[in-house]
Design a protein around this motif. Structure first.
Motif, PDB file in Angstrom:
ATOM      1  N   GLY A 214      -4.303  -5.163  18.933  1.00 33.92           N
ATOM      2  CA  GLY A 214      -5.307  -4.734  17.979  1.00 33.92           C
ATOM      3  C   GLY A 214      -5.170  -5.564  16.713  1.00 33.92           C
ATOM      4  N   TYR A 215      -6.272  -6.094  16.238  1.00 33.26           N
ATOM      5  CA  TYR A 215      -6.251  -6.940  15.054  1.00 33.26           C
ATOM      6  C   TYR A 215      -7.291  -6.443  14.054  1.00 33.26           C
ATOM      7  CZ  TYR A 215      -3.503  -9.752  18.235  1.00 33.26           C
ATOM      8  OH  TYR A 215      -2.540 -10.162  19.123  1.00 33.26           O
ATOM      9  N   PRO A 216      -6.951  -6.420  12.775  1.00 33.34           N
ATOM     10  CA  PRO A 216      -7.834  -5.821  11.769  1.00 33.34           C
ATOM     11  C   PRO A 216      -9.055  -6.668  11.433  1.00 33.34           C
ATOM     12  CG  PRO A 216      -5.896  -6.756  10.731  1.00 33.34           C
ATOM     13  CD  PRO A 216      -5.693  -6.901  12.212  1.00 33.34           C
ATOM     14  N   VAL A 217     -10.112  -5.985  11.080  1.00 33.39           N
ATOM     15  CA  VAL A 217     -11.313  -6.608  10.544  1.00 33.39           C
ATOM     16  C   VAL A 217     -11.334  -6.227   9.060  1.00 33.39           C
ATOM     17  CG1 VAL A 217     -13.822  -6.780  10.662  1.00 33.39           C
ATOM     18  CG2 VAL A 217     -12.486  -6.376  12.763  1.00 33.39           C
ATOM     19  N   ASP A 218     -10.803  -7.110   8.242  1.00 30.13           N
ATOM     20  CA  ASP A 218     -10.648  -6.820   6.813  1.00 30.13           C
ATOM     21  C   ASP A 218     -11.777  -7.443   6.003  1.00 30.13           C
ATOM     22  OD1 ASP A 218      -8.366  -5.438   7.367  1.00 30.13           O
ATOM     23  OD2 ASP A 218      -6.995  -6.984   6.671  1.00 30.13           O
ATOM     24  N   ILE A 219     -12.932  -6.855   6.120  1.00 28.09           N
ATOM     25  CA  ILE A 219     -14.079  -7.317   5.342  1.00 28.09           C
ATOM     26  C   ILE A 219     -14.322  -6.290   4.252  1.00 28.09           C
ATOM     27  CG2 ILE A 219     -16.540  -7.836   5.413  1.00 28.09           C
ATOM     28  CD1 ILE A 219     -16.117  -8.626   8.391  1.00 28.09           C
ATOM     29  N   ALA A 220     -14.353  -6.766   3.018  1.00 25.52           N
ATOM     30  CA  ALA A 220     -14.597  -5.880   1.873  1.00 25.52           C
ATOM     31  C   ALA A 220     -15.305  -6.679   0.791  1.00 25.52           C
ATOM     32  CB  ALA A 220     -13.274  -5.322   1.350  1.00 25.52           C
ATOM     33  N   LYS A 221     -16.041  -5.982  -0.032  1.00 22.34           N
ATOM     34  CA  LYS A 221     -16.785  -6.666  -1.091  1.00 22.34           C
ATOM     35  C   LYS A 221     -15.955  -6.911  -2.339  1.00 22.34           C
ATOM     36  CE  LYS A 221     -21.287  -5.189   0.445  1.00 22.34           C
ATOM     37  NZ  LYS A 221     -22.585  -4.678   0.119  1.00 22.34           N
ATOM     38  N   ASP A 222     -14.893  -6.115  -2.543  1.00 23.93           N
ATOM     39  CA  ASP A 222     -14.118  -6.275  -3.778  1.00 23.93           C
ATOM     40  C   ASP A 222     -12.704  -6.773  -3.478  1.00 23.93           C
ATOM     41  OD1 ASP A 222     -12.161  -3.626  -4.234  1.00 23.93           O
ATOM     42  OD2 ASP A 222     -13.850  -3.323  -2.869  1.00 23.93           O
ATOM     43  N   LEU A 223     -12.135  -7.457  -4.450  1.00 22.30           N
ATOM     44  CA  LEU A 223     -10.826  -8.085  -4.270  1.00 22.30           C
ATOM     45  C   LEU A 223      -9.700  -7.068  -4.145  1.00 22.30           C
ATOM     46  CD1 LEU A 223     -11.150 -11.131  -6.685  1.00 22.30           C
ATOM     47  CD2 LEU A 223     -11.454 -11.062  -4.207  1.00 22.30           C
ATOM     48  N   VAL A 224      -9.795  -5.960  -4.850  1.00 18.24           N
ATOM     49  CA  VAL A 224      -8.739  -4.946  -4.743  1.00 18.24           C
ATOM     50  C   VAL A 224      -8.648  -4.453  -3.302  1.00 18.24           C
ATOM     51  CG1 VAL A 224      -7.990  -2.638  -5.438  1.00 18.24           C
ATOM     52  CG2 VAL A 224      -8.817  -4.242  -7.170  1.00 18.24           C
ATOM     53  N   SER A 225      -9.789  -4.186  -2.679  1.00 19.24           N
ATOM     54  CA  SER A 225      -9.777  -3.725  -1.279  1.00 19.24           C
ATOM     55  C   SER A 225      -9.177  -4.783  -0.361  1.00 19.24           C
ATOM     56  CB  SER A 225     -11.188  -3.387  -0.810  1.00 19.24           C
ATOM     57  OG  SER A 225     -11.668  -2.263  -1.508  1.00 19.24           O
ATOM     58  N   LEU A 226      -9.521  -6.042  -0.573  1.00 15.71           N
ATOM     59  CA  LEU A 226      -8.939  -7.110   0.247  1.00 15.71           C
ATOM     60  C   LEU A 226      -7.427  -7.175   0.076  1.00 15.71           C
ATOM     61  CD1 LEU A 226     -11.537  -9.997  -0.210  1.00 15.71           C
ATOM     62  CD2 LEU A 226     -11.110  -8.657   1.864  1.00 15.71           C
ATOM     63  N   LEU A 227      -6.971  -7.045  -1.168  1.00 16.12           N
ATOM     64  CA  LEU A 227      -5.527  -7.067  -1.426  1.00 16.12           C
ATOM     65  C   LEU A 227      -4.834  -5.873  -0.783  1.00 16.12           C
ATOM     66  CD1 LEU A 227      -5.676  -8.177  -5.154  1.00 16.12           C
ATOM     67  CD2 LEU A 227      -4.606  -9.483  -3.298  1.00 16.12           C
ATOM     68  N   ARG A 228      -5.424  -4.711  -0.877  1.00 20.87           N
ATOM     69  CA  ARG A 228      -4.826  -3.500  -0.283  1.00 20.87           C
ATOM     70  C   ARG A 228      -4.789  -3.597   1.245  1.00 20.87           C
ATOM     71  NH1 ARG A 228      -1.636  -1.600  -3.958  1.00 20.87           N
ATOM     72  NH2 ARG A 228      -2.707  -0.794  -5.800  1.00 20.87           N
ATOM     73  N   LYS A 229      -5.842  -4.135   1.840  1.00 21.58           N
ATOM     74  CA  LYS A 229      -5.856  -4.302   3.289  1.00 21.58           C
ATOM     75  C   LYS A 229      -4.776  -5.297   3.712  1.00 21.58           C
ATOM     76  CE  LYS A 229     -10.790  -3.258   3.720  1.00 21.58           C
ATOM     77  NZ  LYS A 229     -10.817  -2.173   4.668  1.00 21.58           N
ATOM     78  N   ALA A 230      -4.643  -6.373   2.968  1.00 20.07           N
ATOM     79  CA  ALA A 230      -3.603  -7.368   3.261  1.00 20.07           C
ATOM     80  C   ALA A 230      -2.220  -6.736   3.103  1.00 20.07           C
ATOM     81  CB  ALA A 230      -3.760  -8.580   2.350  1.00 20.07           C
ATOM     82  N   GLN A 231      -2.038  -5.957   2.052  1.00 19.47           N
ATOM     83  CA  GLN A 231      -0.754  -5.276   1.831  1.00 19.47           C
ATOM     84  C   GLN A 231      -0.428  -4.385   3.032  1.00 19.47           C
ATOM     85  OE1 GLN A 231      -0.860  -2.314  -1.302  1.00 19.47           O
ATOM     86  NE2 GLN A 231       1.359  -2.373  -1.563  1.00 19.47           N
ATOM     87  N   HIS A 232      -1.392  -3.582   3.451  1.00 17.70           N
ATOM     88  CA  HIS A 232      -1.187  -2.681   4.584  1.00 17.70           C
ATOM     89  C   HIS A 232      -0.797  -3.456   5.847  1.00 17.70           C
ATOM     90  CE1 HIS A 232      -1.887   0.409   7.598  1.00 17.70           C
ATOM     91  NE2 HIS A 232      -2.632  -0.484   8.238  1.00 17.70           N
TER      92      HIS A 232
END
Length: 198
Positions: free
Chosen positions: A78-96
């Motif tokens: 399983g691989y994530p689809v980390d699409i988000a409009k804001d940078l904080v969400s992208l950073l949080r998804k990457a952190q997770h």
């Protein structure tokens, strides 16, 4: 219990790890482009810096597969689809995702490799797991600063470096533009967070 590499779960885990690291690299490259469009060079640099490290991890895992060169390895994952409009969400998804690679994924892959009789591969999984934890911590620090509005502002006088020209200023707040090269605030970072100052 020693297992032949060709028949091992470790072989499949190496391919899963290679696929995961390769995808992480691309996700971070995409996120870097998004940060660049937002004028946040320091966040762009963070994603590109980490993407380059993920490439190296992918290469380490891939090189272990030289024993089965020419073979197709079918794996599930399983691989994530980390699409988000804001940078904080992208950073949080990457952190997770980095924390998940740290534990349970690479921890488990390392345990399997050790059990199957591949201590060198187990060691690589364990070492890279620790690096993934550091990646997650780093993404989290920058997300925290963006959320709190402290990425370019400090409560105390701080040294800031322009990542474009290297100008260092000491003040509570990064300037809106560098007085030397005139690049905007998005190029500033606390000196202690500069990649080569750590």
């Amino acid at each position: 219990m020693a297992v032949a590499f060709e028949e091992s779960e470790t072989k499949k885990n190496l391919m899963r790890a290679f696929a995961g690291e390769s995808q992480a690299r691309n996700r971070y490259t995409f996120a870097a482009s998004q940060a660049k469009k937002a004028g946040m060079y320091v966040i762009e640099l963070l994603f590109r810096y980490t993407a380059d490290q993920e490439k190296e991890h992918a290469e380490i895992f891939y090189n272990y597969l030289n024993r089965v060169a020419g073979e197709n390895i079918v794996v599930d994952g399983g691989y994530p689809v980390d699409i988000a409009k804001d940078l904080v969400s992208l950073l949080r998804k990457a952190q997770h995702n980095e924390y998940e690679e740290f534990d349970p994924v690479y921890k488990t892959f390392g345990e399997v490799a050790m059990k199957e009789g591949f201590p060198e591969i187990a060691s690589s999984f364990q070492q890279i797991a620790r690096i993934e934890k550091l990646h997650g911590d780093r993404f989290g620090r920058f997300a925290d600063q963006l959320e709190k509005g402290t990425l370019f502002v400090s409560d105390v006088s701080t040294k800031w470096i322009c990542l474009n020209c290297g100008e260092v200023l000491e003040c509570k707040e990064a300037p809106m533009a560098c007085p030397v090269c005139h690049h905007d605030r998005g190029y500033f970072v606390r000196l202690e967070l500069s990649p080569l100052e750590m």
